[in-house]
Design an enzyme around this catalytic site. Structure first.
Site, PDB file in Angstrom:
ATOM      1  N   LYS A  97       6.148  -2.896   5.329  1.00 50.40           N
ATOM      2  CA  LYS A  97       6.253  -4.292   4.873  1.00 50.40           C
ATOM      3  C   LYS A  97       6.942  -4.403   3.521  1.00 50.40           C
ATOM      4  CE  LYS A  97       1.775  -4.751   5.097  1.00 50.40           C
ATOM      5  NZ  LYS A  97       1.312  -3.561   5.822  1.00 50.40           N
ATOM      6  N   GLN A 110      -2.289  -4.464   3.973  1.00 45.91           N
ATOM      7  CA  GLN A 110      -2.987  -3.875   5.122  1.00 45.91           C
ATOM      8  C   GLN A 110      -2.358  -4.473   6.396  1.00 45.91           C
ATOM      9  OE1 GLN A 110      -5.333  -5.093   2.423  1.00 45.91           O
ATOM     10  NE2 GLN A 110      -4.719  -3.125   1.602  1.00 45.91           N
ATOM     11  N   GLY A 118      -0.221  -0.035  -0.514  1.00 44.45           N
ATOM     12  CA  GLY A 118       0.824   0.796  -1.122  1.00 44.45           C
ATOM     13  C   GLY A 118       2.142   0.423  -0.482  1.00 44.45           C
ATOM     14  N   HIS A 119       2.887  -0.452  -1.134  1.00 43.16           N
ATOM     15  CA  HIS A 119       4.145  -0.915  -0.568  1.00 43.16           C
ATOM     16  C   HIS A 119       5.296  -0.171  -1.234  1.00 43.16           C
ATOM     17  CE1 HIS A 119       2.047  -4.914   0.679  1.00 43.16           C
ATOM     18  NE2 HIS A 119       1.687  -3.882   1.397  1.00 43.16           N
ATOM     19  N   ASP A 148       0.890   0.119   6.859  1.00 39.87           N
ATOM     20  CA  ASP A 148       1.951   1.099   6.586  1.00 39.87           C
ATOM     21  C   ASP A 148       3.145   0.937   7.519  1.00 39.87           C
ATOM     22  OD1 ASP A 148       0.183   2.300   4.676  1.00 39.87           O
ATOM     23  OD2 ASP A 148      -0.855   3.234   6.358  1.00 39.87           O
TER      24      ASP A 148
END
Ligand code: IMP
Length: 437
Positions: free
Chosen positions: A16, A222, A40-41, A13
């Protein structure tokens, strides 16, 4: 133009998604190399918010090729739903998204297995997507790959064998799950037809592209401290999120990778269980969480917040060979009189710099904090280094000095233009077409 890995240097988080989207402009191909829809980007473009879970963030750049590498575990339903959401938002992936024929297929039974594991004493606090059990099947050599999914006879045989085994385990554990085995198989056969046009031998495609002089951006999911080998085991994800994973998860050899960019927040967060030496256990955590909107992009869980951790970053730099750092969310610290930074760990009256190998060992360390004066001035949206408050520059210089790394880029907000790329930095040379050596 070099081939570059962008990865998380902390516990995930770090932002990225924005960084990859930003730098993707100057690359031809963007490749995800591990994980699945547990990532979750989040990317903001104008007033539109995109949360990409399995598709590389580079898909948002028209004309780029986005590749899902062999190192991923793919839930076809999640992939197709993400494609549909993108299409509704005006992003058509046709011809721009490819999937490796060697990636593994995630099945509903993997979520069931994870539910059972997470109800037990060895709970990790996972994203509940079935990622771990799917990788377990891969490592146990009974996994189903995308190439198998496309071959209906092979899929049927492998799927039935896998389900027989899972049901036997369920029975042995006294767990009865209501999974309609045959209906799910038929659903997956239908998914196969929808996915087929995107499937290719991704490793060979990348090999040919690199030989033709195309540039590849590897997008980590991650982060280093969640890496199955190098992270805070067992409180980790099930894949190699660190730089080595870019090779195994894409088929591109190390000799073809030219640089590694680490992304770190100006502080640290983590979701799920596990040791966190600099975790803030008072109201300041809440303050950072609210200001930084520190809630999981996939699960919505509140993130744990802590101070920047130098030993952790140095470890991450060593494991990944980080050439340059991107610091994100600097603005979240705008209101502090002092900003504590962890410069070493204390354990049994000894100061150490290394990360202990066990979660229990890391749990025991106390952070040695040094306070850096705060800047108490807005940095949100600042897009030139010279415009940063002097004390914010001092904070960044402190981090550079103690980590031994260049900070080549600072993100001051979620939008593409809320970014500072330091002119003349190593990072600029790695990620900018006109900055190439
Ligand atoms: P899993 O990846 O769902 O198996 O979860 C394993 C650990 O990794 C848990 O602590 C999760 O919270 C964490 N994790 C997985 N994906 C992400 C992510 O994208 N950001 C931050 N933590 C993650």
């Amino acid at each position: 133009m070099p081939n570059v890995i962008i990865l998380g240097a902390q516990w995930g988080d770090e932002g990225k998604g924005k960084v990859v989207d930003l730098f993707a402009e100057d690359f031809d191909i963007i490749v995800r190399y591990q994980g699945g829809h547990n990532a979750g980007h989040t990317v903001y473009i104008g007033d539109k918010k995109f949360v990409l879970k399995i598709i590389p963030s580079g898909i948002l750049r028209p004309g780029k090729l986005a590749v899902i590498g062999n190192g991923l575990v793919i839930d076809p339903a999640a992939l197709l739903s993400e494609i549909a959401t993108l299409r509704e938002a005006g992003v058509d992936v046709t011809g721009h998204l490819l999937v490796s024929n060697r990636a593994h297929v995630l099945l509903p039974v993997h979520r069931v297995m994870e539910k059972i594991a997470e109800a037990g004493p060895a709970r990790i606090g996972t994203t509940s997507r079935g990622i771990g059990p799917c990788y377990e099947d891969k490592t146990a050599r009974r996994g189903i790959r995308i190439a198998d999914l496309l071959d209906s006879a092979s899929f049927r045989a492998k799927y039935d064998a896998l389900m027989e085994e899972k049901l036997a385990i369920g029975r042995a554990l006294g767990v009865e799950e209501d999974l309609d085995w045959t209906r799910i198989r038929q659903e997956y056969e239908a998914f196969a037809d929808q996915i087929r046009p995107m499937v290719c031998d991704a490793a060979m495609l990348l090999h040919r592209a690199i030989n033709e002089g195309k540039s590849v951006l590897f997008e980590g999911a991650q982060a280093t401290m969640l890496d199955i080998d190098h992270g805070t085991y067992p409180f980790v994800t099930s894949s190699n999120a660190s730089a080595g994973g870019a090779c195994t998860g894409s088929g591109v050899p190390p000799t073809r990778i030219n640089g590694v960019v680490g992304v770190a927040k100006a502080y640290v967060t983590r979701v799920g269980g596990g040791p966190f030496p600099t975790e803030i256990l008072n109201g300041v955590c809440e303050q950072i969480r609210e200001r930084g909107n520190e809630f999981g992009a996939v699960t919505g869980r509140p993130r744990r917040c802590g101070w920047f951790d130098i030993p952790l970053l140095r470890y991450s730099a060593a494991i990944n060979g980080i050439d340059s750092l991107v610091i994100t969310k600097l603005d979240v610290l705008d209101d502090f009189d002092d900003v504590p930074v962890c410069v070493s760990y204390r354990v049994a009256k000894r100061e150490i710099q290394e990360i202990p190998p066990t979660a229990a060992g890391l749990e025991q360390v106390e952070p040695v904090l040094e306070c850096v004066p705060g800047w108490r001035a807005p940095t949100f949206g600042v897009s030139s280094y010279d415009e940063l408050p002097a004390k914010a520059k001092d904070y960044l210089a402190f981090l550079e000095n103690r980590t031994g790394l260049e900070i080549g880029c600072i993100s001051t907000g979620p939008e593409r233009n809320q970014t500072i790329v330091k002119p003349g930095s190593r990072l600029e040379k790695l990620v900018r077409r006109n900055g190439a050596q």
